[in-house]
Design a protein around this motif. Structure first.
Motif, short mmCIF file in Angstrom:
data_model
loop_
_atom_site.label_atom_id
_atom_site.label_comp_id
_atom_site.label_asym_id
_atom_site.label_seq_id
_atom_site.Cartn_x
_atom_site.Cartn_y
_atom_site.Cartn_z
N GLY A 1 -9.16 -1.31 5.47
CA GLY A 1 -10.12 -2.08 6.26
C GLY A 1 -9.47 -2.75 7.46
O GLY A 1 -10.14 -3.07 8.44
N GLY B 1 -7.56 1.40 1.05
CA GLY B 1 -8.92 1.51 0.51
C GLY B 1 -9.63 2.82 0.83
O GLY B 1 -10.30 3.40 -0.04
N GLY C 1 -17.53 1.53 2.93
CA GLY C 1 -17.01 2.83 2.48
C GLY C 1 -17.60 3.20 1.13
O GLY C 1 -18.00 4.35 0.89
N ASP D 1 -17.31 -0.05 7.36
CA ASP D 1 -18.02 -1.31 7.02
C ASP D 1 -19.08 -1.64 8.07
O ASP D 1 -20.19 -2.06 7.74
CB ASP D 1 -17.02 -2.47 6.92
CG ASP D 1 -16.07 -2.31 5.73
OD1 ASP D 1 -16.44 -1.61 4.77
OD2 ASP D 1 -14.96 -2.87 5.77
N HIS E 1 0.84 -1.21 0.00
CA HIS E 1 0.00 0.00 0.00
C HIS E 1 0.88 1.26 0.00
O HIS E 1 0.59 2.21 -0.73
CB HIS E 1 -0.93 0.01 1.22
CG HIS E 1 -2.21 -0.75 1.01
ND1 HIS E 1 -3.08 -0.45 -0.02
CD2 HIS E 1 -2.77 -1.79 1.69
CE1 HIS E 1 -4.13 -1.29 0.04
NE2 HIS E 1 -3.95 -2.10 1.06
N ASP F 1 -7.12 -3.03 -2.65
CA ASP F 1 -6.11 -4.06 -2.89
C ASP F 1 -5.91 -4.35 -4.38
O ASP F 1 -6.87 -4.49 -5.15
CB ASP F 1 -6.53 -5.35 -2.16
CG ASP F 1 -6.43 -5.16 -0.65
OD1 ASP F 1 -5.81 -4.16 -0.22
OD2 ASP F 1 -6.95 -6.01 0.09
N GLY G 1 -11.52 1.88 7.98
CA GLY G 1 -12.35 1.21 6.97
C GLY G 1 -13.31 0.21 7.60
O GLY G 1 -14.45 0.04 7.14
N GLU H 1 -20.35 6.26 0.51
CA GLU H 1 -20.02 7.34 -0.42
C GLU H 1 -21.08 7.44 -1.53
O GLU H 1 -21.47 8.54 -1.91
CB GLU H 1 -18.64 7.09 -1.02
CG GLU H 1 -18.14 8.28 -1.78
CD GLU H 1 -16.62 8.39 -1.76
OE1 GLU H 1 -15.97 7.51 -2.35
OE2 GLU H 1 -16.10 9.34 -1.18
N ASN I 1 -11.75 7.74 -0.59
CA ASN I 1 -12.89 8.55 -0.12
C ASN I 1 -12.73 10.02 -0.51
O ASN I 1 -11.73 10.67 -0.17
CB ASN I 1 -12.99 8.40 1.41
CG ASN I 1 -14.21 9.09 1.96
OD1 ASN I 1 -14.17 10.28 2.24
ND2 ASN I 1 -15.30 8.37 2.09
O1 KG4 Z 1 -7.07 -1.57 1.19
P1 KG4 Z 1 -8.32 -2.37 1.14
O2 KG4 Z 1 -8.87 -2.76 -0.22
O3 KG4 Z 1 -8.20 -3.70 1.96
C1 KG4 Z 1 -7.50 -3.77 3.18
O4 KG4 Z 1 -6.25 -3.90 3.13
O5 KG4 Z 1 -8.19 -3.66 4.21
O6 KG4 Z 1 -9.42 -1.52 1.94
C2 KG4 Z 1 -10.75 -1.94 2.07
C3 KG4 Z 1 -11.47 -0.94 2.95
C4 KG4 Z 1 -12.89 -1.35 3.30
O7 KG4 Z 1 -13.06 -1.21 4.69
C5 KG4 Z 1 -13.75 -0.36 2.52
O8 KG4 Z 1 -15.00 -0.05 3.16
C6 KG4 Z 1 -12.86 0.85 2.48
O9 KG4 Z 1 -11.56 0.33 2.29
N1 KG4 Z 1 -13.19 1.75 1.36
C7 KG4 Z 1 -13.65 3.01 1.53
C8 KG4 Z 1 -13.89 3.52 0.23
N2 KG4 Z 1 -13.58 2.55 -0.68
C9 KG4 Z 1 -13.14 1.46 0.03
N3 KG4 Z 1 -13.88 3.72 2.64
C10 KG4 Z 1 -14.35 4.98 2.50
N4 KG4 Z 1 -14.63 5.52 1.29
C11 KG4 Z 1 -14.41 4.84 0.15
N5 KG4 Z 1 -14.68 5.40 -1.04
#
Ligand code: KG4
Ligand code: ZN
Length: 329
Positions: free
Chosen positions: A145, A282, A188, A175, A123, A314, A171, A192, A286
């Motif tokens: 997340g 993730g 998320g 959720d 990341h 991811d 995150g 949004e 936002n």
């Molecule tokens: O980085 P990621 O794909 O997986 C992890 O490493 O956790 O992040 C996923 C997280 C989820 O909790 C999702 O709700 C959040 O990122 N997320 C967002 C948005 N798009 C994904 N949270 C807020 N606003 C968004 N647009």
């Protein structure tokens, strides 16, 4: 960037996305030739969150196709690959194992070097895919997340944790609040989406869930905010107009979740004097977070950088980027 030309095949399977990517890197450039993501969201939506065993099984079903697609879209064969990388930690054990074993077996069979990558390092490195000019030192906010952490990147092999969450990740709070209000996973994204139709609020219109929030604690914290939203919902859900209140509730939650990130970033940037803040993970997708961080960073002369949306959540291109930069956590 690497001195010699590298063509990396990378895998990421730490949660619910089966990902493979081919990234080419030479002295002055980094180019994503393919970035394939096979999402399991529709499967996990049925359960309101990721079910680890189901995730592992679906990675095993998808990985061969995703791998072939990554090579095909990139227009390269395995003969042109110089090394293979994969996420090896942290993540759902069985899920990580599928990508790692696939990648390591391929590397062994083809006599290619295998580079193990930490998911968080991936990341952090994702910023170089959208902003290849970025060089340490800088500050990075990783907000996903599973993690909410602020780091000082002194060098790609010298990354220091400044602060992290003492309970839930940001995150995860998105959720859980979404699930509580009947909005689909991932929270998320659905929060949004709901708010794009309701953009008329200003700061003074938001409800305050956590009374007297002490933003100056040495860590992030999201469980209190999540519980405060839960208590509010339990108290008001029987009211006739409750459904109409939902956008206002989630907008207020989003505001409080984001302000905590903003305050902590500004506080640390002022302390370290770093002039660049990169945001990844993730939640960095936002739009409200992007807007608020940009506004506040501008006031203190800090440039804030975000990855393109496709590199926030991811993906395997970020794993390739970390393997090229040799990012160490
Ligand atoms: O980085 P990621 O794909 O997986 C992890 O490493 O956790 O992040 C996923 C997280 C989820 O909790 C999702 O709700 C959040 O990122 N997320 C967002 C948005 N798009 C994904 N949270 C807020 N606003 C968004 N647009
Ligand atoms: Zn992630």
């Amino acid at each position: 960037m690497a001195n010699k030309e590298l063509t990396v095949l990378a895998f990421e399977t730490s949660c619910d996305d089966t990902c493979a990517s081919v990234v080419q890197c030479s002295k002055n450039s980094i180019k994503v030739l393919s970035n394939v993501v096979s999402s399991q969201i529709d499967i996990h939506k049925l359960y309101g969150g990721v079910v680890p065993e189901i995730a592992s099984r679906n990675h095993a079903l998808a990985i061969q196709t995703v791998y072939e697609e990554a090579l095909q879209q990139a227009g390269v064969t395995l003969n042109e690959i110089t090394h293979i990388a994969a996420t090896v930690e942290p993540g759902l054990r069985g899920a990580v194992m599928v990508g790692r074993v696939f990648a390591e077996s391929l590397a062994t069979a083809r006599n290619l070097p295998f580079v193990p990558v930490n998911h968080l390092a991936g990341h952090i490195a994702s910023i170089t895919l959208s902003h290849p000019e970025v060089k340490p030192p800088f500050t990075t906010l990783l907000v996903s997340g599973g993690h909410t952490s602020l780091y000082h990147v002194e060098g790609w092999q010298d990354i220091k944790l400044l602060c992290e969450t003492c309970d839930d990740a940001c995150g995860e709070a998105f959720d859980k609040v979404a699930k509580l209000l009947g909005l689909p996973y991932p929270g998320g994204v659905s929060i949004e989406k709901l708010l794009t139709q309701n953009t008329s609020w200003t700061e003074k219109d938001f409800m305050q869930f956590v009374q007297n929030p002490n933003f100056h604690k040495p860590h992030f914290t999201y469980s209190g905010l999540k519980t405060a939203v839960l208590n509010y919902v339990r108290k008001h859900e029987k009211k006739a107009d409750f459904q109409q209140q939902i956008p206002h509730i989630v907008a207020s939650f989003q505001h409080e979740a984001v302000e905590q990130l903003v305050v902590k970033c500004i506080e640390n940037l002022s302390k370290t004097g770093n002039k660049i803040l990169s945001v990844c993970g993730g939640v960095s997708a936002n739009k409200y977070l992007r807007k608020r961080l940009s506004e506040e960073c501008e006031k203190i002369g800090v440039k804030v950088l975000f990855p393109e949306f496709k590199y926030c959540t991811d993906n395997a291109a970020m794993i390739a980027a970390a393997s090229i930069l040799n990012v160490m956590l």
